[in-house]
Design a protein around this motif. Structure first.
Motif, short mmCIF file in Angstrom:
data_model
loop_
_atom_site.label_atom_id
_atom_site.label_comp_id
_atom_site.label_asym_id
_atom_site.label_seq_id
_atom_site.Cartn_x
_atom_site.Cartn_y
_atom_site.Cartn_z
N GLY A 161 9.10 -3.85 -0.32
CA GLY A 161 8.45 -4.12 0.96
C GLY A 161 7.19 -4.97 0.81
N THR A 257 2.41 4.55 6.26
CA THR A 257 2.77 5.23 5.02
C THR A 257 2.32 6.69 5.01
OG1 THR A 257 2.37 3.08 4.02
CG2 THR A 257 2.76 4.89 2.51
N ASP A 282 6.04 -4.75 9.97
CA ASP A 282 6.28 -4.05 8.71
C ASP A 282 6.95 -2.73 9.04
OD1 ASP A 282 6.35 -2.65 6.38
OD2 ASP A 282 4.18 -2.72 5.99
C1 LIG Z 1 4.58 0.74 5.66
C2 LIG Z 1 4.93 0.25 4.30
N1 LIG Z 1 4.99 -1.06 4.05
C3 LIG Z 1 5.29 -1.57 2.84
C4 LIG Z 1 5.55 -0.73 1.78
C5 LIG Z 1 5.82 -1.32 0.43
O1 LIG Z 1 7.15 -1.16 0.04
P1 LIG Z 1 7.57 -1.28 -1.52
O2 LIG Z 1 7.07 -0.03 -2.19
O3 LIG Z 1 9.05 -1.38 -1.48
O4 LIG Z 1 6.91 -2.53 -2.06
C6 LIG Z 1 5.51 0.67 1.97
C7 LIG Z 1 5.76 1.60 0.85
O5 LIG Z 1 5.57 2.77 0.93
C8 LIG Z 1 5.20 1.16 3.26
O6 LIG Z 1 5.12 2.50 3.49
#
Ligand SMILES: Cc1ncc(COP(=O)(O)O)c(C=O)c1O
Ligand SMILES: Cc1ncc(COP(=O)(O)O)c(C=O)c1O
Lengths: 468, 468
Positions: A161, A257, A282
């Motif tokens: 992500g 998160t 996101d």
């Molecule tokens: C809201 C959000 N965006 C982006 C990410 C990043 O994802 P990744 O761990 O696959 O890089 C996370 C990971 O927990 C997330 O909770």
């Protein structure tokens, strides 16, 4: 490397006389390791009566595992014990009492797909090299876009992500300032981008990486549930403008998160429209709610976004690492901006010099043959294991002085390649290089390759190119 | 999702009464799929008497595979046929006549390690979550650095050589201009970086991504073997300075992609020293020659580099994607600049909403219990499946007014976490958030979780925190 697999023996003496791997012994080991996988890493690891983790302090675990990398290989039995230890001391993320991350659980069907993907070990960049996976990616991305609410668009799978969020910023910058790709940020006004205080740290990280800088990320206030306040966003945009910065990008988080909060996408989209800003959602964490008729309202308005990040590896049990970067634009913006492929994690536990040594002999042998055989011509003397050469079909031999010689020779490699692919007999790449027309680039890295394979390689090119 | 595995049934009615996956049926399927893997994707795919590829035009293959994503699952037999088709129509990159890429061959032992890694499905960011892999990464990176000729240093695995090259540019920029992370490129002079005309395209791509721009990459002339000419490099540096740009980074390529040429690292290092420039060696392709006493001279001088990119997935048969980014600096520069983890490729072929629906019930049930039980307190009402709560041990109950109440409460979650890890009974994360002291964040995404697991979860927290 395992003892007694014949690999070491093959590398000494005549490395090309026999395959440098003992396939039967290799398969036997693989079968035994797969038993460990099924028993320990699948059944044991999901058994609620067993431990989630077997805690050891780092120094203790290091001693237990004996991780020293040695010159010599180890017998199969020892390697199998290592496999068991690997599982034993790893955290069981598939265990029903593992609640530690945004991913958990083990889906047997998904795992089957992942194991096959590993075994097929291919890259995703062209249809030629990954026909089935390229088609699957296409279908899956289209389905994800459909769930977002788009009938067209574009997309790519990213290694996480964080990377998807960075892609979004980069594509948005390129969309607004296409010349930035050539000239860098110096040719642009100071940019500003916006995300909530609860947004993922990858937004800040991405801004740093892209040369935009974390100071130019404005963290917008949230309400007591952790949702971005659209009025605060608008104020921050005005403030940035007043300070001489140029807003270009807003990131709404759908599923934060820590608290799992969903920013109000519709109201944020209104603000973005008023100010002409790129809207990225996101939805790495919360995107999977789009699959639920009951809960997809949490992401209402997401169809108005310009781009979306969505991690199937978090809630869809498909296994790490799988993040989709989705784009509403279907005009090829992504391609114009950059072409980056989906990628893999490191997985290994040992070193080989054997592969290298065998590979080393092959180009010597092959270069020798190419020099000898009629119709083969080296592009340059090989320093390494890249062997670059032309095949000159009989109709062109001795005609180097003809005005269309090079033009015609440049068509030979593609024609031969097409024939070998359709026949399925072998695969080798070709390319032009500077002023040089298409030539073959042959690479041997597999210790399994024998002299017979290399002879076949040259014979087959002759056969396929005889009438050209 | 497969029919008859009980997943669908589990999601209707009382989703928490029973595990939402039928482990026995899942294991049976997995076992059958692993037979396909061994027979078709390993034995068949490396058999020289079989085809390297089974060429089909995209439209034809799409029809053959029937890739439509449907609402309903399919019976196990049909899924197994799909597994066989996946292998059948994929290119056999492990075949002895596959010479198409810079990787090829199939190493049974490496594959065993990769399959186990997939099954364990963990992330690499902390020792807590990946104790064995974190130690292994450490040992392997140290070994690679030793082969480069460094006794200390730092490093990380990246999803590919392109990414490693980008890391190098970013770390070099940060090293020279630490404030760039905050302020972006606008606070810096216009930068210039240097790589040979034969360098990999990821250098240009990285420059665009980092906001430096492709115009600020100076492609240095090469000799007829494809090696960078150090005198040309020096001229380009002088020219850039004369044009008002600030040189900061030189990329030497050791093993160019097409010709396999090695830039003369020693002479290039001399130039870099004279001008105070960061020297990166892109040894993605040729780095593995360091394992060969006979051939490592090709990279002579590499120990003088500031950073190195090296792809074990190309010549060491370890499987895609595995790139090491190595740093001579051991002072924590990498950490200060950015912390990015190694990542995986997407692998799946289907969708679930079941996981979501089960996950949806769990927090409802759990939130209900948390509200009811003495000593549990929600941080906020959950909107999604993030359940955030404090456990207040008996010694603190009713003492909310005490001056040290919050400070003491903030120590409860870490203490309980330590106890559960050492016992191995379960895992859950905690964190502070803004002004709020440490609380637990509970996430259920696994359909295998039952009410009994959730009851155990709360009971266990009570048990472990009773005396705090
Ligand atoms: C809201 C959000 N965006 C982006 C990410 C990043 O994802 P990744 O761990 O696959 O890089 C996370 C990971 O927990 C997330 O909770
Ligand atoms: C010299 C060189 N550098 C970098 C790369 C990029 O590596 P990756 O494909 O892992 O991103 C390659 C790939 O062929 C390469 O040959």
């Amino acid at each position: 490397m395992a003892e007694g697999t014949g690999t070491a023996a093959g590398a000494e003496g005549d490395a090309l006389a026999h395959p440098g791997v003992d396939a039967a012994a290799g398969e036997e080991f693989l079968r035994a390791a797969m038993e460990v996988l099924l028993e320990d890493a699948v059944r044991g690891a999901t058994d609620v009566t067993q431990k989630v983790c077997e805690w050891k302090e780092p120094a203790e675990l290091r001693a237990l595992l004996d991780l020293e990398l040695r010159e010599q290989g180890e017998p199969g039995g020892r390697l199998l014990r290592r496999c068991r230890d690997l599982v034993r001391y790893s955290v069981k993320t598939g265990h029903p009492r593992f609640f530690n991350q945004l991913f958990s659980g083990l889906d047997h069907h998904a795992l089957a797909g992942r194991l096959l993907t590993e075994a097929l070990n291919t890259s995703q960049y062209t249809y030629e090299i990954a026909p089935v996976f390229v088609l699957m990616e296409d279908v899956v991305l289209a389905k994800l876009r459909e769930l977002v609410g788009w009938s067209g668009g574009d997309g790519i799978f990213a290694p996480g992500g964080s990377m998807s969020n960075m892609y979004a910023m980069n594509v948005a910058r390129f969309h607004r300032f296409p010349h930035s790709r050539q000239s860098g940020n110096w040719a642009l006004p100071r940019l500003a981008l916006f995300a909530s205080r609860e947004s993922h740290y990858s937004v800040l990280k991405g801004a740093a990486f892209l040369g935009i800088g974390t100071d130019n990320v404005r963290l917008v206030g949230t309400d007591d549930r952790g949702k971005m306040i659209p009025e605060e966003l608008e104020k921050e945009i005005e403030r940035a403008k007043a300070e001489g910065a140029q807003p270009f990008f807003v990131c709404a988080t759908c599923g934060t998160t820590v608290l799992g909060a969903f920013d109000p996408v519709g109201a944020i989209a209104d603000v973005c429209e008023r100010h002409g800003l790129w809207l990225h959602v996101d939805a790495a964490w919360g995107g999977s709610a789009l699959l639920s008729p009951k809960h997809r309202h949490l992401l209402a308005g997401i169809e108005r976004a310009d781009s979306v990040a969505w991690n199937p590896h978090k809630m869809l049990t498909v296994g790490l690492q799988c993040s989709a970067f989705l784009l509403r634009d279907g005009s090829g913006l992504l391609q114009r901006c950059h072409g980056a492929g989906a990628t893999y994690l490191f997985q290994t536990d040992k070193f080989y010099d054997v592969a290298y040594d065998t590979g080393d002999k092959s180009p010597q042998y092959l270069a020798e043959q190419v020099r000898r055989r009629d119709g083969f011509q080296l592009v340059s003397e090989p320093e390494f294991i890249n062997l670059c050469f032309w095949f000159v079909p009989p109709s062109l031999r001795g005609r180097e002085g003809a005005p269309d010689y090079w033009q015609r020779l440049g068509k030979v490699a593609p024609a031969i390649k097409e024939r070998m692919m359709k026949k399925g007999s072998m695969m080798v790449s070709y390319q032009p290089h500077g002023a040089r027309v298409n030539f073959f680039r042959q690479i041997v890295t597999s210790p399994a390759v024998t002299r017979a394979d290399l002879d076949f390689f040259l014979d087959e090119i002759e056969r396929l190119g005889q009438d050209l």
